[in-house]
Design a protein around this motif. Sequence first.
Motif, short mmCIF file in Angstrom:
data_model
loop_
_atom_site.label_atom_id
_atom_site.label_comp_id
_atom_site.label_asym_id
_atom_site.label_seq_id
_atom_site.Cartn_x
_atom_site.Cartn_y
_atom_site.Cartn_z
N PRO A 1 0.84 -1.19 0.00
CA PRO A 1 0.00 0.00 0.00
C PRO A 1 0.88 1.25 0.00
O PRO A 1 2.00 1.23 0.53
N VAL A 2 0.39 2.34 -0.58
CA VAL A 2 1.23 3.52 -0.79
C VAL A 2 1.39 4.36 0.48
O VAL A 2 2.51 4.75 0.84
N HIS B 1 -1.66 -2.52 -4.32
CA HIS B 1 -2.52 -2.85 -3.18
C HIS B 1 -3.26 -1.59 -2.72
O HIS B 1 -3.59 -1.45 -1.54
N THR B 2 -3.44 -0.67 -3.68
CA THR B 2 -4.08 0.63 -3.51
C THR B 2 -3.21 1.57 -2.68
O THR B 2 -2.11 1.21 -2.26
N ALA B 3 -3.74 2.76 -2.43
CA ALA B 3 -3.00 3.75 -1.66
C ALA B 3 -3.22 3.61 -0.17
O ALA B 3 -2.28 3.62 0.62
N GLU C 1 -7.71 5.93 -5.57
CA GLU C 1 -6.85 4.87 -5.04
C GLU C 1 -6.00 4.25 -6.14
O GLU C 1 -4.80 3.97 -5.95
N VAL C 2 -6.60 4.02 -7.29
CA VAL C 2 -5.89 3.41 -8.41
C VAL C 2 -4.82 4.35 -8.95
O VAL C 2 -3.67 3.95 -9.18
N GLU C 3 -5.17 5.60 -9.15
CA GLU C 3 -4.21 6.55 -9.73
C GLU C 3 -3.02 6.79 -8.80
O GLU C 3 -1.87 6.85 -9.27
N SER D 1 0.85 5.74 -9.85
CA SER D 1 1.94 6.71 -9.78
C SER D 1 3.09 6.19 -8.94
O SER D 1 4.27 6.35 -9.29
N PHE D 2 2.75 5.54 -7.83
CA PHE D 2 3.75 4.94 -6.94
C PHE D 2 4.50 3.83 -7.67
O PHE D 2 5.74 3.75 -7.60
#
Length: 319
Positions: free
Chosen positions: A96-97, A221-223, A239-241, A245-246
Amino acid sequence: MSECTIVMYHYVRDLSRSRYPDINALTVEEFRYQLDYLESEHSFITIDDLRSALLDDESLPENAALLTFDDGFADHYETVFPILKQREIQGAFFPPVDPIENDTVLDVHKIHTVLAQRETDEELLDTVLDLLEYYQEQFGLKPPSEYYDELAEEGRWDPEEIVFIKRLLQHALSEQVRGTILDDLFDQYLSVDEETLSREWYMSKDQLRVMADDGMYVGSHTANHYWLDTLSREEVVNEVELSLSFLDEINSPTEDWVMCYPYGGYNEMVIDVLREYDCGLGFTTNPQVADTDSNNPLELPRLDTNDLPQSPVNKNSEY
């Protein structure tokens, strides 16, 4: 062959040297034992192998197996990565981000650390019910007993008291209320600040970049590790964007990429969003062996590590 055993891992650590030795985790010895078992019974494949079987009708080897690792734990870099590299096995990792970018601890992991520090299930349950009652007027909450009646039931791995606590603090309450109660529990049960725990708990971007450059797969795994099926379309897109980006920053694919649904939560709207963003595969927590002939590529089941032989005994999942 069309079947593939996709295995889901979370904590893999030397518990004797862990800050929280009572957390439900797979020990290093148990992980090696399970790899030995899988190597004797299965043929390990890569994400590309699975994608080719699902999307291009390529064949998989007999008794194919793929290893996945959720949540971006430092364990995965320090312990899992060297073992997989030595055995020439690709792992698929899903961080996760937010905790990696902002030194936070996900709610789900705050819950796990609190669970690791509890004296008894009943004692922790009483504490949570007392907090619900304390905040009832401030946040317009229902009586604690109503939440318990709605959420408590015996789980696959957990007794009903723990299922209730997890459901309540993972998604049943609003984010503001969850955060408030979890902060109180964190302060009561833990002796470390959140930033320190986060830096101990999760991998860094540099570590993820090293793994991606060295042949491991890193996917989304989303943000913020929300239940995606509880969000609006706009929130799912965000969440996807953020996640894509990450992934781009750590040199991981952002075309025909792989989503690992937090908590296994998704719905048709989520799948529609993933298709719009060129997602190729999606991993659920449905405990079955995957079948490339019949499974939707965006709804692939995975077995929990507890579904496979372990040594010396099986342990409860944290999910």
